[in-house]
Design a protein around this motif. Structure first.
Motif, PDB file in Angstrom:
ATOM      1  N   GLU A 194      49.139 -24.612  -5.526  1.00 30.01           N
ATOM      2  CA  GLU A 194      48.300 -24.757  -7.061  1.00 30.01           C
ATOM      3  C   GLU A 194      46.539 -24.983  -7.525  1.00 30.01           C
ATOM      4  N   ARG A 195      46.005 -25.315  -6.060  1.00 28.84           N
ATOM      5  CA  ARG A 195      44.964 -24.684  -6.171  1.00 28.84           C
ATOM      6  C   ARG A 195      44.798 -23.731  -6.519  1.00 28.84           C
ATOM      7  N   LEU A 196      44.678 -22.180  -6.229  1.00 23.42           N
ATOM      8  CA  LEU A 196      44.921 -20.838  -6.841  1.00 23.42           C
ATOM      9  C   LEU A 196      45.010 -20.547  -8.402  1.00 23.42           C
ATOM     10  N   ILE A 197      46.057 -21.745  -8.458  1.00 21.63           N
ATOM     11  CA  ILE A 197      46.496 -21.923  -9.849  1.00 21.63           C
ATOM     12  C   ILE A 197      45.721 -21.718 -10.763  1.00 21.63           C
ATOM     13  N   ASP A 198      44.855 -22.991 -10.281  1.00 19.91           N
ATOM     14  CA  ASP A 198      43.721 -23.891 -11.448  1.00 19.91           C
ATOM     15  C   ASP A 198      42.927 -23.276 -11.247  1.00 19.91           C
ATOM     16  N   LYS A 199      42.448 -22.136 -10.670  1.00 17.30           N
ATOM     17  CA  LYS A 199      41.101 -21.359 -10.538  1.00 17.30           C
ATOM     18  C   LYS A 199      41.254 -20.408 -11.429  1.00 17.30           C
ATOM     19  N   HIS A 200      42.273 -19.687 -11.133  1.00 17.00           N
ATOM     20  CA  HIS A 200      42.766 -18.855 -12.412  1.00 17.00           C
ATOM     21  C   HIS A 200      43.506 -18.746 -13.897  1.00 17.00           C
ATOM     22  N   MET A 201      43.600 -20.063 -14.207  1.00 18.91           N
ATOM     23  CA  MET A 201      43.597 -21.131 -15.651  1.00 18.91           C
ATOM     24  C   MET A 201      42.150 -21.385 -15.863  1.00 18.91           C
ATOM     25  N   ARG A 202      41.796 -21.435 -14.759  1.00 16.03           N
ATOM     26  CA  ARG A 202      39.643 -21.893 -15.295  1.00 16.03           C
ATOM     27  C   ARG A 202      39.413 -20.844 -15.513  1.00 16.03           C
ATOM     28  N   SER A 203      39.686 -19.904 -15.274  1.00 18.18           N
ATOM     29  CA  SER A 203      38.982 -18.441 -15.649  1.00 18.18           C
ATOM     30  C   SER A 203      39.848 -17.237 -17.559  1.00 18.18           C
ATOM     31  N   VAL A 204      40.233 -18.612 -17.950  1.00 18.24           N
ATOM     32  CA  VAL A 204      41.025 -18.494 -19.019  1.00 18.24           C
ATOM     33  C   VAL A 204      40.602 -20.072 -20.003  1.00 18.24           C
ATOM     34  N   ARG A 205      39.454 -20.293 -19.643  1.00 20.20           N
ATOM     35  CA  ARG A 205      39.079 -21.755 -20.130  1.00 20.20           C
ATOM     36  C   ARG A 205      40.576 -22.626 -20.509  1.00 20.20           C
ATOM     37  N   ALA A 206      41.263 -22.645 -19.465  1.00 17.66           N
ATOM     38  CA  ALA A 206      42.774 -23.596 -19.718  1.00 17.66           C
ATOM     39  C   ALA A 206      42.029 -24.992 -19.104  1.00 17.66           C
ATOM     40  N   SER A 207      42.549 -26.465 -19.955  1.00 20.44           N
ATOM     41  CA  SER A 207      42.547 -27.162 -19.483  1.00 20.44           C
ATOM     42  C   SER A 207      43.707 -27.754 -19.032  1.00 20.44           C
ATOM     43  N   LYS A 208      43.599 -29.149 -17.761  1.00 17.88           N
ATOM     44  CA  LYS A 208      44.468 -29.185 -17.212  1.00 17.88           C
ATOM     45  C   LYS A 208      45.119 -29.887 -17.821  1.00 17.88           C
ATOM     46  N   VAL A 209      46.120 -30.505 -17.963  1.00 23.73           N
ATOM     47  CA  VAL A 209      46.920 -32.251 -18.181  1.00 23.73           C
ATOM     48  C   VAL A 209      48.282 -32.632 -17.584  1.00 23.73           C
ATOM     49  N   SER A 210      48.882 -33.763 -17.895  1.00 19.85           N
ATOM     50  CA  SER A 210      49.667 -33.719 -16.950  1.00 19.85           C
ATOM     51  C   SER A 210      50.271 -34.577 -18.310  1.00 19.85           C
TER      52      SER A 210
END
Length: 606
Positions: A87-103
């Motif tokens: 999950e942390r690895l995915i978070d890293k690459h989602m930040r690279s495309v300026r994506a914000s996390k929601v739930s």
């Protein structure tokens, strides 16, 4: 700091009138060393080696998870460490495309899914009612919810683009849960939703996300294939799947040895040819070649009113056959030919019998539509050669008959109904040879267009106040729990699991027998040095369990699949430790002072 009775002693007796008590803390330093003795792992039967274990069974045997019910699994501490790192690895690459996390909630309204046209009663959705008889479902995906969420927020194009993702649980009521984590009824998934003002902007976003997916998979250092795929129920006409070639996969992926041609077997580019009324050749005009054989397969339409008879050559004339071919009719190619004509059920076992039963019950449905037969011919099959194969007893009844056929002018023209096989020439570059592999799908990117935004009221207007236009959307998923099993399946061997460094529960384990005090102190010092090395911190754990011997611990470490194993054993008396890395084929004694650098060099390759 809390003190227990064992952590202090009185310094001196105080006068009765004084109300003071003096303490000395015996243990002023708390070690940061991670120890298996402090970490719960179910005891592993290291002697058990089943030849046909799949990835999920390997994970269960090694203590990563347990099955609670059919298709439902509980993550144990080891498995949770892998999941959290992933999950942390995915978070890293989602930040690279300026994506914000929601739930987003796991519950969704059935009424909302009816608005999008995706509610399928009797399908694979978990549906239920609350005490007020409101109808709900457990979300298998979240396109509807995320679209309605933004419909209340986005009014103008200036508020776009928006990129939102989550990592959460999804639910699918599988009829026959199988494949363990690869196909469960409850699973963990990362889904990213993108929103753009124009199709051009949406395609730029789509390519950015594909780049992020490639970067993410490159960090796992496992061979993968990015393949064109069908969009299916998701909508849109542009999608790519991401696969690990592996025997445990349910998909077939076709790649070229020379160019970047990569396709899921289901993805078939096919021109549309309109059906024509069948003119059965007269017996005298039929050119029967008794030496020529054909491949045949029947399919039934989803409304059970139409039978499809697909006919192809036994093997392509333009492909040399060095050995008997196991070719068959490609059901996906038949489906592509019939696109826009009728929908067929490719999973029905006995379509001919079902069609005859339908004929026996009635000859026309409520709309007056008569039963029909469609003959779909590969372009290498001539109608005047197969008159003997046309079902005249059926055609004598009140049935409409059609033929779909097209002449073949070159390798990229006409209708090709045969499945592709390894060794076939590449249809794109012509010089390469195709390779067909079973593969595990671990990710999928979709360009959705306006399928959901147009139905659920997500539109944006320009600043000049012109009419609002539906927002362009994309959906991009990664199966998190599926990926854990896929990695396990790809990297396991006859000894046990094997993990890439980036998601391993621990990057290294140091194995020692704690009854040897000097070796234990050296092992603890090695742990401290690795976890605080100037070369880079290593997530290392110390196997200091006393109840097991060194042999058992080493087998246990292999089953669990630590990338690197450091053994502080008999060689320590000569100033050496043994370093093992199964993936790299390393088993070497090194000096104690060189161990940190040696371990770090191995990890950089993993």
């Amino acid at each position: 700091m809390k003190l227990s009775a064992a952590s202090w002693t009185p310094r001196r007796a105080a006068p009765r009138s004084a109300q003071w008590t003096y303490f000395v803390v015996r243990h002023s330093h708390i070690s940061s060393t991670q120890r298996i003795s402090d970490f719960w792992i179910p005891t592993v039967n290291v002697q058990k080696h089943d030849a046909a274990l799949d990835a999920t069974h390997l994970l269960i045997r090694a203590g990563y998870l347990r099955q609670a019910y059919a298709g439902i699994f509980q993550m144990l501490p080891l498995g949770l460490r892998v999941q959290e790192k992933l999950e942390r690895l995915i978070d890293k690459h989602m930040r690279s495309v300026r994506a914000s996390k929601v739930s987003l909630s796991s519950m969704s309204s059935q009424a909302l899914w009816e608005r999008s046209g995706r509610l399928k009663r009797g399908g694979e959705m978990f549906m239920f009612k609350d005490r007020r008889d409101t109808e709900w479902l457990l979300a298998p995906t979240h396109e509807e919810e995320i679209t309605t969420l933004l419909a209340d927020v986005i009014q103008t194009r200036q508020q776009l683009p928006v990129r939102l993702y989550q990592i959460g649980r999804k639910y699918r009521d599988e009829k026959r849960p199988r494949g363990g984590l690869l196909r469960g009824r409850e699973f963990l998934m990362k889904d990213l939703y993108t929103f753009d003002s124009t199709p051009a902007h949406a395609h730029v976003t789509y390519d950015e996300i594909r780049g992020a997916y490639r970067n993410f998979l490159n960090e796992l250092k496992i061979k993968y294939v990015e393949a064109r795929a069908v969009s299916g129920d998701m909508g849109g006409n542009l999608s790519h799947e991401y696969h690990f070639p592996n025997f445990a996969g349910e998909d077939l992926v076709i790649t070229c040895s020379e160019c970047d041609y990569a396709r899921n077997e289901e993805f078939v580019s096919q021109q549309v040819y309109q059906p024509e009324p069948l003119q059965v050749p007269e017996v005298g005009a039929t050119h029967v070649n008794p030496s020529r054989r054909y491949l045949e397969e029947h399919f039934l339409s989803t409304d059970r009113r139409s039978l499809v008879h697909a006919i192809g050559p036994l093997a392509p004339d333009d492909i040399p056959q060095e050995k008997p071919s196991a070719r068959s009719i490609n059901a996906h190619a038949v489906k592509a030919v019939l696109n826009g004509v009728l929908d067929i059920d490719t999973g029905l076992e006995h379509p001919m019998e079902s069609f005859k039963e339908s004929l026996a019950s009635s000859t026309a449905d409520a709309s007056g539509k008569r039963p029909s037969i469609y003959y779909v011919l590969d372009s290498r099959v001539r109608l005047d050669e197969i008159g003997h194969m046309i079902a005249s007893p059926l055609l004598s009844q009140d049935i409409d008959a059609y033929v779909i056929a097209a002449p073949k002018h070159d390798t990229n023209d006409g209708i090709n109904l045969l499945n592709q096989e390894s060794g076939d020439p590449c249809p794109e570059c012509g010089s390469g040879k195709l390779r067909v592999d079973k593969a595990i799908e671990i990710g999928h990117t979709f360009h959705l267009g306006t399928r959901y935004s147009s139905k659920l009221g997500l539109a944006a207007r320009q600043s000049d106040g012109k009419e609002a236009v539906p927002v362009e959307m994309g959906c991009h998923g990664i199966g998190v729990s599926r990926l854990i099993a896929a990695v396990a399946s790809c990297l396991s061997d006859e000894v046990g699991l094997n993990w890439p460094r980036v998601i391993a529960p621990f990057e290294a384990v140091i194995v020692v027998q704690p009854s040897h005090a000097d070796r234990l102190r050296a092992a603890e010092q090695l742990c401290d040095q690795l976890s605080s090395s100037s070369l880079g911190k290593v997530d290392v754990v110390l196997d200091d369990r006393q109840e097991q011997g060194m042999g058992w611990k080493l087998k246990d470490a292999d089953v669990i699949g630590y990338p690197v194993i450091v053994v502080v054993g008999k060689g320590f008396d000569q100033g050496k430790v043994e370093v093992q890395c199964r993936r790299l084929g390393v088993k070497q004694e090194v000096g104690v002072s060189d161990a940190v650098g040696f371990v770090y060099d191995l990890l950089r390759q993993l």
